[in-house]
Design an enzyme around this catalytic site. Structure first.
Site, PDB file in Angstrom:
ATOM      1  N   GLY A   9      74.857  63.391 143.119  1.00 38.52           N
ATOM      2  CA  GLY A   9      75.588  62.324 143.822  1.00 38.52           C
ATOM      3  C   GLY A   9      77.078  62.407 143.569  1.00 38.52           C
ATOM      4  O   GLY A   9      77.712  61.422 143.174  1.00 38.52           O
ATOM      5  N   ALA A  10      77.647  63.595 143.814  1.00 38.69           N
ATOM      6  CA  ALA A  10      79.050  63.799 143.424  1.00 38.69           C
ATOM      7  C   ALA A  10      79.983  63.955 144.621  1.00 38.69           C
ATOM      8  O   ALA A  10      81.067  64.508 144.487  1.00 38.69           O
ATOM      9  CB  ALA A  10      79.153  65.004 142.500  1.00 38.69           C
ATOM     10  N   ARG A  12      81.404  61.486 146.135  1.00 44.80           N
ATOM     11  CA  ARG A  12      82.446  60.444 146.030  1.00 44.80           C
ATOM     12  C   ARG A  12      82.212  59.653 144.740  1.00 44.80           C
ATOM     13  O   ARG A  12      81.262  59.914 143.999  1.00 44.80           O
ATOM     14  CB  ARG A  12      82.401  59.499 147.245  1.00 44.80           C
ATOM     15  N   VAL A  60      67.978  63.568 146.063  1.00 43.65           N
ATOM     16  CA  VAL A  60      67.393  63.659 144.714  1.00 43.65           C
ATOM     17  C   VAL A  60      66.105  62.847 144.573  1.00 43.65           C
ATOM     18  O   VAL A  60      65.393  62.980 143.583  1.00 43.65           O
ATOM     19  CB  VAL A  60      68.395  63.231 143.608  1.00 43.65           C
ATOM     20  N   ASN A  86      73.622  61.071 138.104  1.00 40.93           N
ATOM     21  CA  ASN A  86      74.515  60.008 138.574  1.00 40.93           C
ATOM     22  C   ASN A  86      74.084  59.382 139.897  1.00 40.93           C
ATOM     23  O   ASN A  86      74.333  58.204 140.133  1.00 40.93           O
ATOM     24  CB  ASN A  86      75.927  60.596 138.708  1.00 40.93           C
ATOM     25  N   TYR A 151      67.066  47.146 141.559  1.00 41.92           N
ATOM     26  CA  TYR A 151      68.143  47.971 140.969  1.00 41.92           C
ATOM     27  C   TYR A 151      68.118  47.833 139.451  1.00 41.92           C
ATOM     28  O   TYR A 151      68.163  48.830 138.723  1.00 41.92           O
ATOM     29  CB  TYR A 151      69.494  47.514 141.541  1.00 41.92           C
ATOM     30  N   ALA A 153      65.649  47.025 137.585  1.00 41.44           N
ATOM     31  CA  ALA A 153      64.436  47.670 137.047  1.00 41.44           C
ATOM     32  C   ALA A 153      64.619  49.177 136.940  1.00 41.44           C
ATOM     33  O   ALA A 153      64.214  49.793 135.944  1.00 41.44           O
ATOM     34  CB  ALA A 153      63.237  47.344 137.929  1.00 41.44           C
ATOM     35  N   LYS A 155      67.423  50.786 136.551  1.00 38.60           N
ATOM     36  CA  LYS A 155      68.401  51.105 135.496  1.00 38.60           C
ATOM     37  C   LYS A 155      67.825  50.787 134.115  1.00 38.60           C
ATOM     38  O   LYS A 155      68.111  51.497 133.143  1.00 38.60           O
ATOM     39  CB  LYS A 155      69.716  50.351 135.747  1.00 38.60           C
ATOM     40  N   ILE A 184      82.483  49.091 138.560  1.00 45.46           N
ATOM     41  CA  ILE A 184      83.404  50.226 138.717  1.00 45.46           C
ATOM     42  C   ILE A 184      83.868  50.249 140.181  1.00 45.46           C
ATOM     43  O   ILE A 184      83.073  50.026 141.101  1.00 45.46           O
ATOM     44  CB  ILE A 184      82.700  51.557 138.351  1.00 45.46           C
TER      45      ILE A 184
HETATM   46  P1  NDP Z   1      78.803  55.593 145.490  1.00 50.28           P
HETATM   47  O1  NDP Z   1      77.972  54.897 146.488  1.00 50.28           O
HETATM   48  O2  NDP Z   1      80.279  55.549 145.594  1.00 50.28           O
HETATM   49  O3  NDP Z   1      78.361  57.140 145.378  1.00 50.28           O
HETATM   50  C1  NDP Z   1      77.023  57.472 145.272  1.00 50.28           C
HETATM   51  C2  NDP Z   1      76.882  58.979 145.351  1.00 50.28           C
HETATM   52  O4  NDP Z   1      75.495  59.316 145.236  1.00 50.28           O
HETATM   53  C3  NDP Z   1      77.356  59.563 146.664  1.00 50.28           C
HETATM   54  O5  NDP Z   1      77.909  60.840 146.442  1.00 50.28           O
HETATM   55  C4  NDP Z   1      76.072  59.667 147.475  1.00 50.28           C
HETATM   56  O6  NDP Z   1      76.197  60.653 148.483  1.00 50.28           O
HETATM   57  C5  NDP Z   1      75.085  60.068 146.387  1.00 50.28           C
HETATM   58  N1  NDP Z   1      73.693  59.747 146.668  1.00 50.28           N
HETATM   59  C6  NDP Z   1      73.154  58.554 146.983  1.00 50.28           C
HETATM   60  N2  NDP Z   1      71.843  58.673 147.196  1.00 50.28           N
HETATM   61  C7  NDP Z   1      71.535  59.983 147.011  1.00 50.28           C
HETATM   62  C8  NDP Z   1      70.348  60.730 147.099  1.00 50.28           C
HETATM   63  N3  NDP Z   1      69.170  60.171 147.435  1.00 50.28           N
HETATM   64  N4  NDP Z   1      70.392  62.056 146.840  1.00 50.28           N
HETATM   65  C9  NDP Z   1      71.561  62.656 146.499  1.00 50.28           C
HETATM   66  N5  NDP Z   1      72.717  61.987 146.397  1.00 50.28           N
HETATM   67  C10 NDP Z   1      72.704  60.666 146.661  1.00 50.28           C
HETATM   68  O7  NDP Z   1      78.327  54.986 144.092  1.00 50.28           O
HETATM   69  P2  NDP Z   1      78.985  54.985 142.632  1.00 50.28           P
HETATM   70  O8  NDP Z   1      79.835  56.168 142.433  1.00 50.28           O
HETATM   71  O9  NDP Z   1      79.537  53.646 142.389  1.00 50.28           O
HETATM   72  O10 NDP Z   1      77.641  55.101 141.759  1.00 50.28           O
HETATM   73  C11 NDP Z   1      77.288  56.230 141.002  1.00 50.28           C
HETATM   74  C12 NDP Z   1      76.268  55.800 139.950  1.00 50.28           C
HETATM   75  O11 NDP Z   1      76.838  54.811 139.109  1.00 50.28           O
HETATM   76  C13 NDP Z   1      74.996  55.178 140.548  1.00 50.28           C
HETATM   77  O12 NDP Z   1      73.872  55.604 139.822  1.00 50.28           O
HETATM   78  C14 NDP Z   1      75.220  53.696 140.330  1.00 50.28           C
HETATM   79  O13 NDP Z   1      74.016  52.979 140.230  1.00 50.28           O
HETATM   80  C15 NDP Z   1      75.983  53.703 139.012  1.00 50.28           C
HETATM   81  N6  NDP Z   1      76.722  52.477 138.773  1.00 50.28           N
HETATM   82  C16 NDP Z   1      77.763  52.114 139.590  1.00 50.28           C
HETATM   83  C17 NDP Z   1      78.430  50.923 139.355  1.00 50.28           C
HETATM   84  C18 NDP Z   1      79.570  50.464 140.187  1.00 50.28           C
HETATM   85  O14 NDP Z   1      80.035  49.315 139.992  1.00 50.28           O
HETATM   86  N7  NDP Z   1      80.101  51.276 141.106  1.00 50.28           N
HETATM   87  C19 NDP Z   1      78.029  50.032 138.259  1.00 50.28           C
HETATM   88  C20 NDP Z   1      76.927  50.501 137.491  1.00 50.28           C
HETATM   89  C21 NDP Z   1      76.313  51.693 137.731  1.00 50.28           C
HETATM   90  P3  NDP Z   1      75.325  60.596 149.862  1.00 50.28           P
HETATM   91  O15 NDP Z   1      75.360  59.169 150.321  1.00 50.28           O
HETATM   92  O16 NDP Z   1      75.977  61.565 150.778  1.00 50.28           O
HETATM   93  O17 NDP Z   1      73.958  61.024 149.450  1.00 50.28           O
END
Ligand code: NDP
Length: 241
Positions: A9-10, A12, A60, A86, A151, A153, A155, A184
């Protein structure tokens, strides 16, 4: 040989910041995401830093796609030194309004993905007697959040998974830790209005949201720091909970 990090999930947000931080440290990078266009954009930014970056379009939540991701990563770079789980999605709403399809989707994406990636990264790490696994979790997995039951659950599951797997893998020299993020500043929170964000910020003693770069700095310090640190769920939340 450069070390290799795989960050799910990188394309963004936090994942992109983490991949960028490792690229600046000279690692070879493997990233994945579902949307090919945004993933390639992220990969090009990482390559512009001089890092070798493999970008694999992959959901994933689907085991066969994760198998393909690891096969491509292994072919290009060999073993993975650092795995950062991530990728994640949120779901906001009352549990009573959630469908079984929505439940399965968030469990597969947030939790089963961690199983899949660890299972596929572990054999090489065990063989080499080293490795670091970092799971990106949430404060809601510690305290629970209303309207984010599923969500929370997933985490909470990641937190227990982290502690248990750390015990299983410590004898093999592999560390497993989690970062439980507070709020974040990423696209994940764009669903909230400006007023809602201000109300949340008022509850955070640090008086602001965290930045993806701050999560990335902690991830790097976990994998490059003390090899005695394992089984920990490190809360990064500006004093929120
Ligand atoms: P974003 O929504 O900004 O980014 C999520 C990333 O994950 C994107 O690159 C997205 O790309 C990818 N992604 C989502 N679903 C899938 C999938 N099924 N397979 C592969 N890639 C996937 O979220 P954040 O950067 O904020 O979140 C990252 C992590 O941090 C998450 O696990 C989130 O739960 C955790 N987190 C975030 C918080 C926050 O406040 N932002 C707080 C606590 C935890 P694409 O959509 O193209 O697949």
């Amino acid at each position: 040989m450069n070390k290799t990090v795989l960050v799910t999930g990188a394309s963004r947000g936090i994942g992109h910041a983490i991949a960028t931080a490792y690229a600046k440290k000279g690692y070879s990078i493997v990233i994945c995401g579902r949307n090919q266009k945004t993933l390639e954009g992220a990969a090009n930014e990482i390559r512009s830093l001089g890092a070798d970056c493999l970008a694999v379009t992959c959901d994933v939540g689907k085991y066969d796609e994760v198998e393909r991701l690891f096969a491509q990563a292994s072919e290009r770079f060999g073993a993975i030194d650092v795995l950062v789980n991530n990728a994640g999605i949120s779901h906001i709403g009352l549990l009573q309004d959630m469908s079984i399809e929505e439940w399965n989707n968030i469990v597969n994406t947030n939790l089963s993905s961690v199983f899949s990636c660890c299972k596929l990264a572990m054999p090489d790490m065990i063989r080499r007697g080293s490795g670091s696994i970092i799971n990106i979790s949430s404060v809601w997995g510690v305290s629970g959040a209303s309207c984010e039951v599923a969500y929370s659950a997933t985490k909470g599951g990641i937190n227990a998974f982290t502690k248990a797997l750390a015990k299983e893998l410590a004898p093999s020299g592999i560390n497993v830790n989690a970062i439980a993020c507070g709020v974040i500043d990423t696209e994940m929170n764009r669903c909230f209005s400006e007023e809602e964000i201000q109300n949340i910020i008022e509850e955070i003693p640090a008086g602001r949201m965290g930045s993806p770069d701050e999560v990335a700095a902690l991830a790097l310090s976990i994998s490059e720091g003390s090899s005695y640190l394992t089984g920990q769920v490190i809360v990064l939340d500006g004093g929120y909970i």
